[in-house]
Design a protein around this motif. Sequence first.
Motif, PDB file in Angstrom:
ATOM      1  N   LEU A   6       0.821  -1.205   0.000  1.00 12.40           N
ATOM      2  CA  LEU A   6       0.000   0.000   0.000  1.00 12.40           C
ATOM      3  C   LEU A   6       0.861   1.265   0.000  1.00 12.40           C
ATOM      4  O   LEU A   6       0.570   2.234  -0.709  1.00 12.40           O
ATOM      5  CB  LEU A   6      -0.938  -0.002   1.211  1.00 12.40           C
ATOM      6  N   CYS A   7       1.933   1.259   0.804  1.00 17.89           N
ATOM      7  CA  CYS A   7       2.825   2.430   0.873  1.00 17.89           C
ATOM      8  C   CYS A   7       3.500   2.679  -0.470  1.00 17.89           C
ATOM      9  O   CYS A   7       3.545   3.822  -0.957  1.00 17.89           O
ATOM     10  CB  CYS A   7       3.883   2.225   1.958  1.00 17.89           C
ATOM     11  N   THR A   9       2.540   1.634  -3.452  1.00 21.98           N
ATOM     12  CA  THR A   9       1.520   2.023  -4.437  1.00 21.98           C
ATOM     13  C   THR A   9       1.119   3.478  -4.257  1.00 21.98           C
ATOM     14  O   THR A   9       1.003   4.240  -5.235  1.00 21.98           O
ATOM     15  CB  THR A   9       0.283   1.120  -4.308  1.00 21.98           C
ATOM     16  N   TYR A  10       0.933   3.869  -3.002  1.00 24.35           N
ATOM     17  CA  TYR A  10       0.531   5.242  -2.675  1.00 24.35           C
ATOM     18  C   TYR A  10       1.567   6.252  -3.189  1.00 24.35           C
ATOM     19  O   TYR A  10       1.216   7.254  -3.826  1.00 24.35           O
ATOM     20  CB  TYR A  10       0.364   5.352  -1.156  1.00 24.35           C
ATOM     21  N   GLY A  50       0.270  10.814   4.934  1.00 23.84           N
ATOM     22  CA  GLY A  50      -0.459   9.676   4.386  1.00 23.84           C
ATOM     23  C   GLY A  50       0.343   8.392   4.495  1.00 23.84           C
ATOM     24  O   GLY A  50      -0.190   7.330   4.830  1.00 23.84           O
ATOM     25  N   ILE A  54      -0.768   5.016   6.640  1.00 19.85           N
ATOM     26  CA  ILE A  54      -0.824   3.673   6.061  1.00 19.85           C
ATOM     27  C   ILE A  54       0.054   2.711   6.849  1.00 19.85           C
ATOM     28  O   ILE A  54      -0.311   1.555   7.086  1.00 19.85           O
ATOM     29  CB  ILE A  54      -0.381   3.701   4.580  1.00 19.85           C
TER      30      ILE A  54
END
Length: 246
Positions: A6-7, A9-10, A50, A54
């Motif tokens: 997730l990190c 991708t973010y 952000g 995450i």
Amino acid sequence: MIRFILCVTYVVVFLILSIPLLIAEWIIGKFSPSAKDISSLRIIQAVFKGVLWISGVKVTVIGEENVPKDAPVLYIGNHRSFFDIPLTYPRCPIRTGYVAKKELEKVPLLSSWMKYLHCLFLDRTDIKQGLKTILTAIEKVKSGISICIFPEGTRNKNEKETDLLPFHEGSFKIATRAKCPIIPMAISGSVNLWEAHFPKIKPCHVVIEYGKPIYVDQLDKETQKHIGAYTQNILLEMLKKNEYLI
């Protein structure tokens, strides 16, 4: 692994989608460089917040009142994790550039944002270029921009957090030449976020403590000659004190 994916991708999605933002910031900078500096600062601070959300990290901050809100400083921190910058950058009250390794200058889009934020790229293998980077940092501080540097020179991979690598004294010329205060910045527990169990990102507790400003010209001559060791001792004491909080 989910948090890691997730990190990544973010961050990648932000960098790709930020291309129009980079162009907009460039245009703003043509008319008002100061407005561009502040907007770029706030954008990246929001992005880093952000990343921290995450990752699930809990951050305890001590001594933030020691950081001047209206004057540039030289932040001196210990360096254990790639997360040290996302952890500390959102807390910078004014424009702040970090001194990073030269290799990051080759990363597309990321390097563009770093340049917008007045970050500097240090070639650790070239003494002449390293001196040039320090001189540039001095000018940045004189123009009102804080600088953050990790004087160990690289990420410290020692088992114990309190086993610091020697501080490079040259880093402190930024403060002595620009006549700005030094803010010791002790980061405890950041290695537990990722590096301690690579490649997984696991929620953990990180403590960031800002020490009282060090004004080099107020120290005795002998201490001024060894300002790196003096600052390292202050940082070490904070790390030892905060071990039990992690």
